[in-house]
Enzyme design. Structure first.
Site, PDB file in Angstrom:
ATOM      1  N   GLY A  28       5.270 -53.012 -39.189  1.00  0.00           N
ATOM      2  CA  GLY A  28       5.387 -54.161 -38.306  1.00  0.00           C
ATOM      3  C   GLY A  28       4.936 -53.746 -36.928  1.00  0.00           C
ATOM      4  O   GLY A  28       5.113 -52.612 -36.534  1.00  0.00           O
ATOM      5  N   THR A  29       4.335 -54.661 -36.220  1.00  0.00           N
ATOM      6  CA  THR A  29       3.805 -54.310 -34.903  1.00  0.00           C
ATOM      7  C   THR A  29       3.641 -55.562 -34.057  1.00  0.00           C
ATOM      8  O   THR A  29       3.427 -56.644 -34.578  1.00  0.00           O
ATOM      9  CB  THR A  29       2.424 -53.643 -35.042  1.00  0.00           C
TER      10      THR A  29
END
Lengths: 261, 205
Positions: free
Chosen positions: A67-68
């Site tokens: 996730g980013t």
């Protein structure tokens, strides 16, 4: 094997004025110079990666799920003393599924003197291919005696990645899972003309709100300001601290009181 | 992502000297998206008995209603307040009735015996296997992290203040590493005289 092929006799053939510039040296580096060993027994690389590190893999901590939240925007200076330019802001969480594998990843990678790339997707893929583009930019500048344009560098990047189409590479530039939340903040508060201070706090705020809603993003907010002359890196700011500051600013009651019991 | 970690959430219970602590995080999510930050997973059953329900939130709600129903019937029939161990058996029976199509929720029971004030903690899997350690139990997406960190925070014979500290610190440490839980936590400290409810400030990412 690794990188460019360069014959011994091609080196240093040009004089100081470049009059006898060897025509072969003008050739741009060709993509697809790397040789990666393939998985055994003729297995397809993408299938192999998915079977062992994909969502169906039983080894949860080996899954490639990152996730980013990363963002970048351009702005014009508001007053004389502002410089304007580009703000690039990112979070610092690396996760494998719901496991947070690191809280302090630097997701802004240097591409050249005046360029950065933000990473989302597979961390190893991003780092390796940014290093490759970095090398290309350095060679370009030595060869052409002028700085490479951002569009030329990204075209090279795109071409290299296209060469590995269908092999399961995961490189995403400038977005990420939390980016939808960040867009919400940017769309609301972005102005074409801003002071440097304003622009940086907008970048940080957008990252903070994205990390609040997106479980895949978090940690600290790293920020880079690219001005027309230089690139300034700012130290990470804890996003949780930013959230409590924001809650204080809007006067939100942060204490939770159970309704029953 | 499995259905057990779809909505996320973690509950921890620790036993001390004539007291128990039960802590829950406050996040409700839909996979990676956080939907609410005020969903505690701990529910009051009687004066000194609490139950925690982790896993899929919809099933947890249904199971809570079913537990309440059975517990109320028991208390009406017996005309006395329920013991934690009895409640655990009731929940276990309920869970096992769905052996071949279980609810995706893991129950946890923590409380004091209404008569002897003896601490009781237990956790179950989705089909009702009761596990009753004397120190601490954890369920939910952060259970692995909690069990590890609780191992170093837990001491024999802690009083209610020490127990609260150990529970809160274990919870906060686990939330640092679990992306599916967090956004605040609530800790219930149950002693023979009262129940102390405290919200603890956690990271909001």
């Amino acid at each position: 094997m690794w990188g460019l092929t360069c014959r011994e006799d091609e080196r240093d053939t040009e004089d100081a004025l470049g009059e006898t510039f060897d025509a072969t040296a003008i050739e741009a580096p060709v993509s697809g110079q790397f040789t990666f060993p393939n998985p055994p027994l003729g297995l397809q690389p993408k299938g192999f990666v998915n079977a062992h590190f994909g969502p169906d893999s039983s080894a949860k901590s080996l899954q490639f799920r990152k996730g980013t939240t990363t963002l970048a925007f351009v702005y014009e200076p508001l007053t004389e003393k502002d410089v304007g330019g580009i703000i690039v802001a990112v979070d610092s969480r690396a996760s494998a599924g719901e496991y947070i594998s690191s809280k302090s990843v630097m997701k802004i990678l240097d591409v050249s003197e005046h360029m950065v790339a933000t990473m989302a997707g597979g961390a190893a893929d991003c780092q390796f291919w940014c290093r490759t583009v970095n090398k290309y930019c350095n060679l370009f500048e030595l060869r052409e005696r002028s700085t490479i344009t951002v569009s030329a560098a990204s075209k090279y990047f795109a071409n290299v990645l296209y060469g590995y189409k269908g092999q399961g590479l995961s490189v995403v530039c400038s977005v990420g899972s939390g980016s939808l939340n960040a867009y919400g903040i940017l769309d609301t508060y972005y102005k074409p003309k801003m002071s440097d201070e304003e622009a940086m706090s907008l970048g940080r705020r957008a990252i903070m709100h994205a990390t609040y809603r997106d479980a895949g993003s978090g940690g600290v907010c790293n920020l880079v300001h690219i001005t027309p002359t230089k690139k300034i890196r700012y130290p990470g700011v804890d996003v949780s601290k930013l959230w409590y500051e924001f809650a204080d600013e809007i006067g939100r009651d942060i204490a939770y009181n159970p309704r029953d019991d | 992502m499995s259905i057990m970690s779809y909505t996320g959430g973690t509950v921890l219970a620790m036993a001390g000297d004539d007291c128990v602590c039960i802590a829950s995080d406050l996040r409700l999510g839909e996979q990676m998206n956080t939907v609410a930050v005020d969903q505690k997973k701990v529910h009051k059953m009687s004066d000194k008995v609490y139950v925690g329900l982790c896993g899929f939130h919809s099933d947890a709600k249904t199971v809570l209603d079913k537990i309440m129903f059975r517990k109320n019937l028991y208390e009406l029939r017996e005309n006395r307040s329920i013991k934690p161990k009895v409640l655990a058996t009731i929940i276990s029976n309920l869970a096992y009735q769905h052996r071949f199509g279980s609810f995706f929720t893991e129950p946890l029971v923590a409380g004091l015996d209404p008569v002897s004030h003896k601490p009781y903690i237990c956790a179950m899997d989705t089909i009702g296997n009761i596990c009753t350690p004397e120190d601490f139990v954890a369920i939910g997406t952060g259970a692995e992290y909690l069990l590890g960190v609780s191992e170093s925070f837990w001491r024999k014979g802690m009083n209610s203040e020490e127990l609260f500290e150990a529970t809160a610190q274990s919870m906060l440490s686990a939330l640092e590493r679990d992306a599916a839980s967090g956004w605040g936590a609530v800790v219930y400290t149950i002693t023979k005289n009262n129940v102390n409810i405290r919200t603890i400030k956690a990271r909001m990412d």
